[in-house]
Design an enzyme around this catalytic site. Structure first.
Site, PDB file in Angstrom:
ATOM      1  N   SER A   1      71.456  -7.233  54.267  1.00 41.35           N
ATOM      2  CA  SER A   1      71.596  -5.603  53.498  1.00 41.35           C
ATOM      3  C   SER A   1      72.774  -5.167  53.945  1.00 41.35           C
ATOM      4  O   SER A   1      72.513  -4.647  55.391  1.00 41.35           O
ATOM      5  CB  SER A   1      70.462  -5.227  53.540  1.00 41.35           C
TER       6      SER A   1
ATOM      7  N   ILE B   1      67.460  -6.000  41.759  1.00 45.19           N
ATOM      8  CA  ILE B   1      67.206  -7.429  41.259  1.00 45.19           C
ATOM      9  C   ILE B   1      66.577  -8.203  42.186  1.00 45.19           C
ATOM     10  O   ILE B   1      65.617  -8.976  41.930  1.00 45.19           O
ATOM     11  CB  ILE B   1      68.351  -7.961  40.607  1.00 45.19           C
TER      12      ILE B   1
ATOM     13  N   ASP C   1      77.488  -5.901  30.107  1.00 43.68           N
ATOM     14  CA  ASP C   1      76.511  -6.119  31.233  1.00 43.68           C
ATOM     15  C   ASP C   1      75.167  -6.639  30.416  1.00 43.68           C
ATOM     16  O   ASP C   1      74.771  -7.982  30.907  1.00 43.68           O
ATOM     17  CB  ASP C   1      76.353  -4.956  32.160  1.00 43.68           C
TER      18      ASP C   1
ATOM     19  N   LYS D   1      73.834 -13.081  37.622  1.00 43.88           N
ATOM     20  CA  LYS D   1      74.542 -13.115  36.618  1.00 43.88           C
ATOM     21  C   LYS D   1      75.463 -11.736  36.460  1.00 43.88           C
ATOM     22  O   LYS D   1      74.960 -10.728  36.892  1.00 43.88           O
ATOM     23  CB  LYS D   1      74.098 -13.464  35.093  1.00 43.88           C
TER      24      LYS D   1
END
Lengths: 311, 311
Positions: free
Chosen positions: A36, A14, A169, A91
């Site tokens: 990361s 994402i 989800d 989210k």
């Protein structure tokens, strides 16, 4: 006003697909750093870290976007707020409602912005649907969210674990549109959750809602076993006879059978415009309504065992 | 100031055992009316109704105590608020978190008091435990809530249905003490919920909590299959070495092995003192923390099937 110096924590799909290009295209943001755990870097960022704690130590970072899996979002968001950073949350915003509630208190205490994003809400068709329904009584709501989990979530084991939400989800995206467009709040009245015999999260769910007013027929069906055409549709009919259909995940709107909005989704562009505004005025926007409906569905839902699911 | 004129909606066991005698003994309340779907009446009430709507029409009624099963509390509370009445809610305050959130908005809008009661919090031992733990880091929390469902809930089919909460019906009392006494909020980290093969609600649950600070070992076990001695105990140990034990459902407190509080429970007396104060100053007290933990446990908990349960 200078651009907001932002850091991204978690460089998964994402972040790569949405956050990075959208931040790059928005002159009000400057990507200062990324972190990361897997050691990925990004050419646009001045700083790259493996440990997000190092990113949080940079005094120039005003805000962070947390794009990790949901299980670790709370701990990172909490540390970010305590380090004086504002926070944008993918989210769902946390692993549990209680974690999100604590972030609400902490945002107040630290005087920083916390922004819970529900990307499906950032569509012109959704805005127009909300306007069209305002003030009306709802006779019928039918949410149909059916997709092929093998196509959309290949190899993602965590979504099948307890706390991985399963079909909720994607389903929470539908619920985030419902809570946005419905003129009155809806509540979970009944739910049946279909758990594959070999999994700890539901592969399908049927929800019946109630509303404060009236006796509308309000339903949602989520299913991850859909092959062939995929469905991300919300149909609404008002007592007065207005019919409305949001399709393609909220990007197309028909009213009374006539197509009134059909736009290429630009959800994350809208999210970052909103984040810019919230940072500028120093306010939080913490919307837990979609997440609460999911928790309510799990709490009062009936569990039904269905065939084992193998990828 | 004149006594608060109050009505009771729902004349089940908890109304008979607690609300009626406690209201009678408190000079700041006067029982004006009761309503009972089954047509029960009560000698202390001036008015008796079968339909609660008739009770809500009495202009003299300032407040109502809603003692029905949880599934219908929201609808009644909403109508009471819209009729200009303040509301006391038995635990759990609604069927879902979203219903409770709507009551919070409506209480604000109507300028009336909504009071969510968690009876186990109204014990001197709980107050003293809270004071003793304030400011400390917690090393260990062990909640042990084990009782015999056949003894305490004979013939109550609704507790076994989806949305009936199962062992969380007593367990939420323990959670309401935990949220009260812990110096920092706790979150559900893992949960395993044991569902009998023939039931839609759990008969036992194991919860692991996390807290914002530290790495304490925080656990709860709820079990409805306990025969012989019953356990309603909460043990806490702080990093600094203080040990504390609440037992008998929160009515006894030992600190460092020494008994410091042992009192006959007077929970509902405390609830009505608090309600008197809230009504007098026109404020609400809506605590959803215990209910949120239950929803979180259902949302992220792993379901385990266990032996069928027959009464």
């Amino acid at each position: 006003m200078a651009a907001h110096q932002i850091g991204i924590i978690g460089l998964g799909k994402i972040a790569q697909d949405q956050h990075l290009p959208v931040i790059k295209a928005n002159p009000n943001f400057e990507l200062l750093a990324v972190s990361s755990q897997r050691g990925l870097s990004h050419e646009d960022a001045k700083h790259t870290f493996q440990d997000y704690h190092d990113l949080l130590k940079l005094p120039e970072v005003e805000a962070v976007a947390i794009c990790t899996p949901p299980q670790v979002r709370y701990v990172i968001a909490r540390e970010a707020l305590l380090a004086g950073k504002s926070v944008l949350l993918e989210k769902p915003p946390a692993a549990t409602l209680s974690e999100l509630e604590d972030l609400r208190h902490l945002a107040d205490k630290m005087g920083k912005t916390v922004f819970t994003t529900w990307h499906s809400q950032y569509n012109k068709a959704v805005d127009e649907a909300k306007k069209a329904l305002a003030g009306w009584s709802i006779k019928r709501l039918q949410v149909t969210w059916k997709e092929d989990v093998r196509h959309w979530h290949p190899g993602q084991q965590w979504i099948w674990e307890a706390g991985g939400f399963g079909v909720f989800d994607p389903g929470i995206n539908a619920l985030s549109i419902v809570t946005r467009i419905m003129p009155e709040p809806v509540f979970i009245k009944n739910a049946s959750l279909e758990f594959p015999a070999n999994r700890d999260a539901p592969i399908a769910a049927n929800l019946t809602f109630s509303a404060s007013h009236g006796t509308g027929d309000l339903q949602a069906v989520f299913d991850w076993r859909q092959t062939g055409p995929q469905s991300w549709d919300i149909e609404v009919e008002t007592e007065a006879g207005l019919t409305l259909k949001l399709s393609h995940g909220g990007s197309c709107l028909e009213i009374g059978g006539r197509l009134v909005v059909q736009e290429k989704p630009a959800e994350y562009e809208g999210i970052y415009r909103r984040f810019d505004a919230l940072l500028t005025i120093g306010r939080s926007e913490i919307d837990d309504a979609p997440f609460r409906l999911v928790a309510d569905a799990f709490m009062i839902g009936k569990r039904v065992q269905v065939d084992a699911f193998e990828e």
